[in-house]
Motif scaffolding. Sequence first.
Motif, PDB file in Angstrom:
ATOM      1  N   LEU A  32       0.802  -1.223   0.000  1.00 45.70           N
ATOM      2  CA  LEU A  32       0.000   0.000   0.000  1.00 45.70           C
ATOM      3  C   LEU A  32       0.833   1.270   0.000  1.00 45.70           C
ATOM      4  O   LEU A  32       0.411   2.289  -0.553  1.00 45.70           O
ATOM      5  CB  LEU A  32      -0.950   0.002   1.202  1.00 45.70           C
ATOM      6  CG  LEU A  32      -2.111  -0.990   1.121  1.00 45.70           C
ATOM      7  CD1 LEU A  32      -2.820  -1.093   2.462  1.00 45.70           C
ATOM      8  CD2 LEU A  32      -3.097  -0.582   0.033  1.00 45.70           C
ATOM      9  N   ILE A  33       2.012   1.237   0.596  1.00 46.78           N
ATOM     10  CA  ILE A  33       2.817   2.460   0.665  1.00 46.78           C
ATOM     11  C   ILE A  33       3.875   2.530  -0.434  1.00 46.78           C
ATOM     12  O   ILE A  33       4.608   3.514  -0.529  1.00 46.78           O
ATOM     13  CB  ILE A  33       3.507   2.607   2.042  1.00 46.78           C
ATOM     14  CG1 ILE A  33       4.522   1.484   2.278  1.00 46.78           C
ATOM     15  CG2 ILE A  33       2.465   2.641   3.155  1.00 46.78           C
ATOM     16  CD1 ILE A  33       5.386   1.700   3.513  1.00 46.78           C
ATOM     17  N   SER A  34       3.962   1.484  -1.271  1.00 43.78           N
ATOM     18  CA  SER A  34       4.975   1.438  -2.327  1.00 43.78           C
ATOM     19  C   SER A  34       4.409   1.953  -3.654  1.00 43.78           C
ATOM     20  O   SER A  34       3.236   2.300  -3.753  1.00 43.78           O
ATOM     21  CB  SER A  34       5.501   0.012  -2.496  1.00 43.78           C
ATOM     22  OG  SER A  34       6.093  -0.460  -1.310  1.00 43.78           O
ATOM     23  N   LYS A  35       5.262   1.964  -4.664  1.00 47.88           N
ATOM     24  CA  LYS A  35       4.856   2.427  -5.984  1.00 47.88           C
ATOM     25  C   LYS A  35       5.215   1.399  -7.049  1.00 47.88           C
ATOM     26  O   LYS A  35       6.212   0.686  -6.938  1.00 47.88           O
ATOM     27  CB  LYS A  35       5.525   3.764  -6.319  1.00 47.88           C
ATOM     28  CG  LYS A  35       5.104   4.911  -5.408  1.00 47.88           C
ATOM     29  CD  LYS A  35       5.791   6.212  -5.800  1.00 47.88           C
ATOM     30  CE  LYS A  35       5.340   7.354  -4.896  1.00 47.88           C
ATOM     31  NZ  LYS A  35       5.998   8.643  -5.232  1.00 47.88           N
ATOM     32  N   LYS A  36       4.369   1.300  -8.047  1.00 54.72           N
ATOM     33  CA  LYS A  36       4.579   0.543  -9.278  1.00 54.72           C
ATOM     34  C   LYS A  36       5.173  -0.848  -9.053  1.00 54.72           C
ATOM     35  O   LYS A  36       4.516  -1.735  -8.533  1.00 54.72           O
ATOM     36  CB  LYS A  36       5.413   1.378 -10.238  1.00 54.72           C
ATOM     37  CG  LYS A  36       4.685   2.654 -10.661  1.00 54.72           C
ATOM     38  CD  LYS A  36       5.468   3.462 -11.650  1.00 54.72           C
ATOM     39  CE  LYS A  36       4.689   4.716 -12.056  1.00 54.72           C
ATOM     40  NZ  LYS A  36       5.425   5.564 -12.988  1.00 54.72           N
ATOM     41  N   PHE A  37       6.450  -1.056  -9.445  1.00 55.81           N
ATOM     42  CA  PHE A  37       7.019  -2.408  -9.421  1.00 55.81           C
ATOM     43  C   PHE A  37       6.963  -3.016  -8.034  1.00 55.81           C
ATOM     44  O   PHE A  37       6.649  -4.200  -7.872  1.00 55.81           O
ATOM     45  CB  PHE A  37       8.464  -2.391  -9.929  1.00 55.81           C
ATOM     46  CG  PHE A  37       9.172  -3.702  -9.737  1.00 55.81           C
ATOM     47  CD1 PHE A  37       8.887  -4.782 -10.580  1.00 55.81           C
ATOM     48  CD2 PHE A  37      10.092  -3.880  -8.706  1.00 55.81           C
ATOM     49  CE1 PHE A  37       9.524  -6.011 -10.391  1.00 55.81           C
ATOM     50  CE2 PHE A  37      10.724  -5.100  -8.523  1.00 55.81           C
ATOM     51  CZ  PHE A  37      10.442  -6.158  -9.365  1.00 55.81           C
ATOM     52  N   LEU A  38       7.273  -2.231  -7.003  1.00 55.96           N
ATOM     53  CA  LEU A  38       7.262  -2.764  -5.649  1.00 55.96           C
ATOM     54  C   LEU A  38       5.846  -3.147  -5.213  1.00 55.96           C
ATOM     55  O   LEU A  38       5.660  -4.112  -4.477  1.00 55.96           O
ATOM     56  CB  LEU A  38       7.866  -1.749  -4.672  1.00 55.96           C
ATOM     57  CG  LEU A  38       9.382  -1.568  -4.769  1.00 55.96           C
ATOM     58  CD1 LEU A  38       9.853  -0.494  -3.797  1.00 55.96           C
ATOM     59  CD2 LEU A  38      10.108  -2.882  -4.493  1.00 55.96           C
ATOM     60  N   LYS A  39       4.855  -2.390  -5.666  1.00 55.60           N
ATOM     61  CA  LYS A  39       3.469  -2.776  -5.397  1.00 55.60           C
ATOM     62  C   LYS A  39       3.193  -4.174  -5.945  1.00 55.60           C
ATOM     63  O   LYS A  39       2.630  -5.036  -5.269  1.00 55.60           O
ATOM     64  CB  LYS A  39       2.502  -1.773  -6.045  1.00 55.60           C
ATOM     65  CG  LYS A  39       2.186  -0.545  -5.208  1.00 55.60           C
ATOM     66  CD  LYS A  39       1.103   0.275  -5.879  1.00 55.60           C
ATOM     67  CE  LYS A  39       0.690   1.444  -5.030  1.00 55.60           C
ATOM     68  NZ  LYS A  39       0.026   1.065  -3.768  1.00 55.60           N
ATOM     69  N   ILE A  40       3.571  -4.372  -7.189  1.00 57.55           N
ATOM     70  CA  ILE A  40       3.353  -5.675  -7.836  1.00 57.55           C
ATOM     71  C   ILE A  40       4.091  -6.779  -7.079  1.00 57.55           C
ATOM     72  O   ILE A  40       3.551  -7.859  -6.840  1.00 57.55           O
ATOM     73  CB  ILE A  40       3.817  -5.617  -9.310  1.00 57.55           C
ATOM     74  CG1 ILE A  40       2.972  -4.618 -10.097  1.00 57.55           C
ATOM     75  CG2 ILE A  40       3.750  -7.004  -9.954  1.00 57.55           C
ATOM     76  CD1 ILE A  40       3.504  -4.316 -11.491  1.00 57.55           C
ATOM     77  N   LEU A  41       5.326  -6.495  -6.691  1.00 56.71           N
ATOM     78  CA  LEU A  41       6.148  -7.490  -5.998  1.00 56.71           C
ATOM     79  C   LEU A  41       5.522  -7.900  -4.667  1.00 56.71           C
ATOM     80  O   LEU A  41       5.341  -9.097  -4.397  1.00 56.71           O
ATOM     81  CB  LEU A  41       7.550  -6.917  -5.764  1.00 56.71           C
ATOM     82  CG  LEU A  41       8.496  -7.790  -4.934  1.00 56.71           C
ATOM     83  CD1 LEU A  41       8.804  -9.092  -5.673  1.00 56.71           C
ATOM     84  CD2 LEU A  41       9.789  -7.038  -4.630  1.00 56.71           C
ATOM     85  N   PHE A  42       5.179  -6.915  -3.837  1.00 54.94           N
ATOM     86  CA  PHE A  42       4.668  -7.220  -2.501  1.00 54.94           C
ATOM     87  C   PHE A  42       3.297  -7.898  -2.549  1.00 54.94           C
ATOM     88  O   PHE A  42       3.031  -8.836  -1.793  1.00 54.94           O
ATOM     89  CB  PHE A  42       4.606  -5.953  -1.651  1.00 54.94           C
ATOM     90  CG  PHE A  42       5.953  -5.434  -1.241  1.00 54.94           C
ATOM     91  CD1 PHE A  42       6.877  -6.268  -0.634  1.00 54.94           C
ATOM     92  CD2 PHE A  42       6.307  -4.105  -1.467  1.00 54.94           C
ATOM     93  CE1 PHE A  42       8.133  -5.802  -0.248  1.00 54.94           C
ATOM     94  CE2 PHE A  42       7.550  -3.632  -1.085  1.00 54.94           C
ATOM     95  CZ  PHE A  42       8.464  -4.482  -0.480  1.00 54.94           C
ATOM     96  N   LEU A  43       2.414  -7.427  -3.431  1.00 52.61           N
ATOM     97  CA  LEU A  43       1.091  -8.042  -3.509  1.00 52.61           C
ATOM     98  C   LEU A  43       1.179  -9.453  -4.075  1.00 52.61           C
ATOM     99  O   LEU A  43       0.535 -10.377  -3.567  1.00 52.61           O
ATOM    100  CB  LEU A  43       0.143  -7.187  -4.350  1.00 52.61           C
ATOM    101  CG  LEU A  43      -1.287  -7.732  -4.446  1.00 52.61           C
ATOM    102  CD1 LEU A  43      -1.925  -7.851  -3.069  1.00 52.61           C
ATOM    103  CD2 LEU A  43      -2.158  -6.857  -5.352  1.00 52.61           C
ATOM    104  N   SER A  44       1.973  -9.636  -5.122  1.00 54.93           N
ATOM    105  CA  SER A  44       2.113 -10.963  -5.726  1.00 54.93           C
ATOM    106  C   SER A  44       2.676 -11.965  -4.723  1.00 54.93           C
ATOM    107  O   SER A  44       2.208 -13.103  -4.640  1.00 54.93           O
ATOM    108  CB  SER A  44       3.015 -10.891  -6.966  1.00 54.93           C
ATOM    109  OG  SER A  44       2.458 -10.050  -7.955  1.00 54.93           O
ATOM    110  N   LEU A  45       3.674 -11.532  -3.957  1.00 53.20           N
ATOM    111  CA  LEU A  45       4.267 -12.416  -2.949  1.00 53.20           C
ATOM    112  C   LEU A  45       3.240 -12.795  -1.889  1.00 53.20           C
ATOM    113  O   LEU A  45       3.148 -13.966  -1.486  1.00 53.20           O
ATOM    114  CB  LEU A  45       5.472 -11.734  -2.308  1.00 53.20           C
ATOM    115  CG  LEU A  45       6.215 -12.541  -1.235  1.00 53.20           C
ATOM    116  CD1 LEU A  45       6.690 -13.880  -1.785  1.00 53.20           C
ATOM    117  CD2 LEU A  45       7.400 -11.734  -0.695  1.00 53.20           C
TER     118      LEU A  45
END
Length: 374
Positions: A151-164
């Motif tokens: 929730l506090i990240s942007k773009k690629f990191l959002k995808i990474l954290f949610l996917s994990l």
Amino acid sequence: MQNINKLEFLFVLLVIILFCFYLIFKNSFWEFFIIPIGSYNLDFTDLRCIKSWERLYNDYSDLNEIYNDNLGCKLNYPRIWIFFSKFFLNDNFFYPYLIINFVIYSTIFFYLIRTYKTKFLVYFYISGSSMLLLERGNVEILIFILIFLFLISKKFLKILFLSLSIILKIFPFFSLISQLNKKNIKVFITCLILSILYFVYSFTELNFIFENTPSTGDISYGTKAITSNLEKHYSFFLNNYILSGIILVSTFIFYKVFFYSYVNKIRYKNDEMFLAGGGIYAATFLLNSNHDYRMIFLIFLIPLIVNLEDKIIRYIFFISIFLSLELNRLIYFLGFYGGIINTFFKIILFFLVSLILLDILIKKFINNELIIKK
């Protein structure tokens, strides 16, 4: 760096005191706060269960073998947790892992308290559901951390954290609706495609997981928990999906007939967090029974609620969340009726969350916030 204000200082002091008290009193600490201790009078039983899955490492590729193993705690998570158990939860890492989780968990609360400045977040930390999560050492703490980072990240990191988080526990998929906006629509589409590919690839494994996941009305929320308790206490059988359908249709009717016009002029702040936490609560409520520690994701509702223009809705929200988080304490003081009160307000909370979710999404469509302008 900002100076620590009085509320933040009190929270830090509270965390330190609680940690010291736990070190001194052990299980008596949980009993004092009316938090049920897990099996065999051991705390952190959920994490100990996961730790035991290292025994399945040699049979990792055989789904039938690992999901039908009856030698101990039964596997009901994606099998990636076998790797996690083998390499991160051995005797050398078990307690360091717990401490790291505790520190990060508390830091997230500190961040939210500093950002949104509400005493309700301090209460939320010592609520029944939050302390049950800590007592069990459940991996929902790790999922909570990942969703927060998402929730506090942007773009690629959002995808990474949610996917994990989805790979680890599946249900975070329902927080994906938080990305239904013009700014993050590409994140939404990417995560949706990756999730579908993962679900298709893991279809057989997911069937095993659902079969092994226990459904109970004890210390749980959701339509399955309600129907389980109706059958247990009143010998009344009702399919939980029928109940889910009735509740869902009732929600849409109430929104259309009354709620839409009532909140027509309300504009929401911090709606992304609300959509993430509310999406998890509403979807899991309709699909199964879920242990009360999963209500920790309700914390992501608070930033929107504290800024609600309508005081009536705001106060009903706070009361409903409070009484939904406190099953064991309500039963302790009020007996059987405490359980009824808790269940009633979990249903009320579902209606409130779903109505606001609907209103946010409809207003986004009306305002064309989902259209990408070139």
